[in-house]
Design an enzyme around this catalytic site. Structure first.
Site, PDB file in Angstrom:
ATOM      1  CB  CYS A 175      -0.821  -0.047   1.258  1.00  0.00           C
ATOM      2  SG  CYS A 175      -2.080  -1.420   1.224  1.00  0.00           S
ATOM      3  CG  HIS A 220      -3.506   3.433   1.861  1.00  0.00           C
ATOM      4  ND1 HIS A 220      -4.225   2.716   0.594  1.00  0.00           N
ATOM      5  CD2 HIS A 220      -3.335   2.196   2.545  1.00  0.00           C
ATOM      6  CE1 HIS A 220      -4.323   1.684   0.540  1.00  0.00           C
ATOM      7  NE2 HIS A 220      -3.782   1.241   2.028  1.00  0.00           N
ATOM      8  CG  ASN A 264      -6.644  -1.196   0.881  1.00  0.00           C
ATOM      9  OD1 ASN A 264      -5.763  -1.065  -0.117  1.00  0.00           O
ATOM     10  ND2 ASN A 264      -6.178  -1.353   1.820  1.00  0.00           N
TER      11      ASN A 264
HETATM   12  C1  LIG Z   1     -10.924  -6.243   8.985  1.00  0.00           C
HETATM   13  C2  LIG Z   1     -11.706  -5.230   9.707  1.00  0.00           C
HETATM   14  C3  LIG Z   1     -12.694  -4.406   8.847  1.00  0.00           C
HETATM   15  C4  LIG Z   1     -12.611  -5.783  10.893  1.00  0.00           C
HETATM   16  O1  LIG Z   1     -13.278  -4.680  11.573  1.00  0.00           O
HETATM   17  P1  LIG Z   1     -13.355  -4.658  13.001  1.00  0.00           P
HETATM   18  O2  LIG Z   1     -14.045  -3.609  13.573  1.00  0.00           O
HETATM   19  O3  LIG Z   1     -12.049  -4.819  13.582  1.00  0.00           O
HETATM   20  O4  LIG Z   1     -14.285  -5.994  13.403  1.00  0.00           O
HETATM   21  P2  LIG Z   1     -14.508  -6.752  14.864  1.00  0.00           P
HETATM   22  O5  LIG Z   1     -13.331  -7.288  15.431  1.00  0.00           O
HETATM   23  O6  LIG Z   1     -15.378  -5.812  15.588  1.00  0.00           O
HETATM   24  O7  LIG Z   1     -15.416  -7.990  14.415  1.00  0.00           O
HETATM   25  C5  LIG Z   1     -14.528  -8.903  14.059  1.00  0.00           C
HETATM   26  C6  LIG Z   1     -15.882 -10.139  13.992  1.00  0.00           C
HETATM   27  O8  LIG Z   1     -16.482  -9.758  12.740  1.00  0.00           O
HETATM   28  C7  LIG Z   1     -16.301 -11.128  11.747  1.00  0.00           C
HETATM   29  N1  LIG Z   1     -16.053 -10.577  10.481  1.00  0.00           N
HETATM   30  C8  LIG Z   1     -14.913 -10.361  10.044  1.00  0.00           C
HETATM   31  N2  LIG Z   1     -15.357 -10.240   8.670  1.00  0.00           N
HETATM   32  C9  LIG Z   1     -16.551  -9.911   8.493  1.00  0.00           C
HETATM   33  C10 LIG Z   1     -17.366  -9.868   7.380  1.00  0.00           C
HETATM   34  N3  LIG Z   1     -16.817  -9.338   6.225  1.00  0.00           N
HETATM   35  N4  LIG Z   1     -18.599  -9.655   7.603  1.00  0.00           N
HETATM   36  C11 LIG Z   1     -19.122 -10.042   8.867  1.00  0.00           C
HETATM   37  N5  LIG Z   1     -18.417 -10.220  10.007  1.00  0.00           N
HETATM   38  C12 LIG Z   1     -17.272 -10.444   9.849  1.00  0.00           C
HETATM   39  C13 LIG Z   1     -15.096 -11.664  12.261  1.00  0.00           C
HETATM   40  O9  LIG Z   1     -15.158 -12.907  12.111  1.00  0.00           O
HETATM   41  C14 LIG Z   1     -15.220 -11.334  13.954  1.00  0.00           C
HETATM   42  O10 LIG Z   1     -16.232 -12.237  14.333  1.00  0.00           O
HETATM   43  P3  LIG Z   1     -15.995 -13.060  15.869  1.00  0.00           P
HETATM   44  O11 LIG Z   1     -15.900 -11.879  16.786  1.00  0.00           O
HETATM   45  O12 LIG Z   1     -17.130 -13.925  16.161  1.00  0.00           O
HETATM   46  O13 LIG Z   1     -14.605 -13.673  15.889  1.00  0.00           O
HETATM   47  C15 LIG Z   1     -10.808  -3.972  10.509  1.00  0.00           C
HETATM   48  O14 LIG Z   1     -10.164  -4.700  11.616  1.00  0.00           O
HETATM   49  C16 LIG Z   1      -9.795  -3.377   9.533  1.00  0.00           C
HETATM   50  O15 LIG Z   1     -10.379  -2.752   8.470  1.00  0.00           O
HETATM   51  N6  LIG Z   1      -8.570  -3.469   9.841  1.00  0.00           N
HETATM   52  C17 LIG Z   1      -7.710  -3.264   8.759  1.00  0.00           C
HETATM   53  C18 LIG Z   1      -7.504  -3.955   7.575  1.00  0.00           C
HETATM   54  C19 LIG Z   1      -6.898  -3.428   6.543  1.00  0.00           C
HETATM   55  O16 LIG Z   1      -7.182  -2.265   5.993  1.00  0.00           O
HETATM   56  N7  LIG Z   1      -5.938  -4.043   5.895  1.00  0.00           N
HETATM   57  C20 LIG Z   1      -5.148  -3.497   4.746  1.00  0.00           C
HETATM   58  C21 LIG Z   1      -4.166  -2.686   5.318  1.00  0.00           C
HETATM   59  S1  LIG Z   1      -3.307  -1.627   4.226  1.00  0.00           S
END
Ligand SMILES: CC(C)(COP(=O)(O)OP(=O)(O)OC[C@H]1O[C@@H](n2cnc3c(N)ncnc32)[C@H](O)[C@@H]1OP(=O)(O)O)[C@@H](O)C(=O)NCCC(=O)NCCS
Length: 329
Positions: A116, A256, A286
């Site tokens: 990224c 980004h 993204n």
């Molecule tokens: C991935 C991301 C969206 C998850 O959001 P979050 O607010 O941290 O999610 P939470 O931790 O509150 O919730 C996670 C739960 O949602 C679930 N979940 C994950 N993806 C899901 C989806 N697409 N739909 C529904 N549920 C989902 C997980 O399995 C987890 O379930 P559990 O609690 O039963 O284990 C977030 O962490 C994120 O954007 N991280 C950065 C990732 C990124 O941008 N990467 C590229 C960087 S360059």
């Protein structure tokens, strides 16, 4: 080597595939919902390249648009830096194909793999070549066909990523007459592969039936760690780069496009109003190395880049690697 030459961005262009994949389509592939995706990421849809469309095809269109926007002919290009982690093939460099496709007959080139942060790092390399007088015209294109490495059985990653390309042409400021390059940064904290990676297909886990069965050829991610890291990093990069000039000088932050919540939290952390931050993740997801120049192009076309004001472009991602580019538009 004589005095350093002022550097500017003479051309900006972008291209995204036609097909938009809405959240509702992902609801049919994995257990997720439009509401969850929008709430957690801000993403409504992302563009997906056609099966026969490679990264270089997206890059070609973005590059030709950037050259046209800057009124620069392909023969003038001295160097092509292609920032990507989803190039046409492991080698040769996708830059070679782009050069041939756009008719950059004099150019050298290579690929830059910094996920990224790829375009942000490439832009800084370009600026050094122009500043020292080595080259007069450097094309930096960020391109990704992430749909080719996204696991559409993994709900944690498949909702986030999209395809696209953004291109910029760096020249002496004298020619560009805008977007003067003021500086940038390249930072890294290694040994964090588990945070974000494609584990298979490299020399550690060469492609085999096992790597395919274990789905190691797809993006793997530890979402929470990225989240925390990204909020702090984005906020710090903007603060430390803009503050010395004064906040009144800031025109726009074009970050980004990692996740709308991450961007909003970072802005809040440094009391930056969201009117000063450009986002288009809502309709592109993204797009890794393509994300900053894709957003920059949109901001430019929307008339949001004010002459004489600072444009700060911070990025962060796998590596972990992060940095920024600061220009005065
Ligand atoms: C991935 C991301 C969206 C998850 O959001 P979050 O607010 O941290 O999610 P939470 O931790 O509150 O919730 C996670 C739960 O949602 C679930 N979940 C994950 N993806 C899901 C989806 N697409 N739909 C529904 N549920 C989902 C997980 O399995 C987890 O379930 P559990 O609690 O039963 O284990 C977030 O962490 C994120 O954007 N991280 C950065 C990732 C990124 O941008 N990467 C590229 C960087 S360059």
């Amino acid at each position: 080597m004589g005095d350093l030459i002022r550097v500017g961005i003479a051309g900006v262009g972008a291209y995204a595939p036609e097909r938009a994949m809405h959240n509702s389509e992902l609801e049919k592939l994995v257990e997720t919902s439009d509401e969850w995706i929008q709430q957690r990421t801000g993403i409504r849809s992302r563009r997906i390249a056609a099966p026969d469309e490679a990264a270089s095809d997206l890059a070609r269109e973005a590059s030709l648009r950037a050259l046209a926007e800057g009124d620069i002919s392909p023969e003038e290009v001295d160097l092509i830096i292609c920032a990507t982690v989803s190039g046409d093939q492991p080698f040769p460099a996708t830059a070679c194909r782009i050069g041939a496709d756009i008719g950059a007959t004099r150019a050298g080139g290579w690929d830059l793999g910094a996920a990224c942060s790829g375009w942000v790092f490439g832009a800084q390399v370009a600026a050094q070549f122009i500043a020292t007088g080595t080259y007069k015209c450097v094309l930096v294109v960020g391109v990704e066909k992430l749909s080719s490495i996204v696991d559409y059985q993994n709900r944690e990653t498949c909702v986030l990523f999209g395809d696209g390309a953004g291109a910029t042409v760096f020249t002496p400021y004298e020619r560009a007459q805008r977007a003067e390059y003021l500086g940038g940064s390249t930072c890294m904290e290694g040994a964090q592969e588990d945070v974000l990676m494609v584990p298979g297909g490299g020399s550690r886990h060469p492609a085999s039936h096992e790597t395919i069965e274990q789905r190691l050829h797809y993006i793997h991610m530890g979402g929470k760690k990225v989240y925390r890291f990204a909020v702090k990093t984005l906020a710090d990069l903007v603060k430390t780069s803009v503050e010395p000039y004064g906040w009144d000088e800031l025109g726009l932050v074009v970050p980004h496009q990692v996740n709308l919540r991450i961007i909003e939290s970072a802005a809040e952390r440094i009391d930056l109003p969201m009117e000063k931050v450009y986002t288009n993740i809502q309709s592109f997801g993204n797009t890794s190395a393509a994300s900053v120049p894709l957003a920059l192009n949109e901001a430019m076309e929307a008339g949001k880049l004010e002459k004489g004001k600072l444009v700060c472009m911070p990025a962060f991602g796998a590596g972990m690697a992060w940095g920024h580019v600061l220009v005065r538009w």
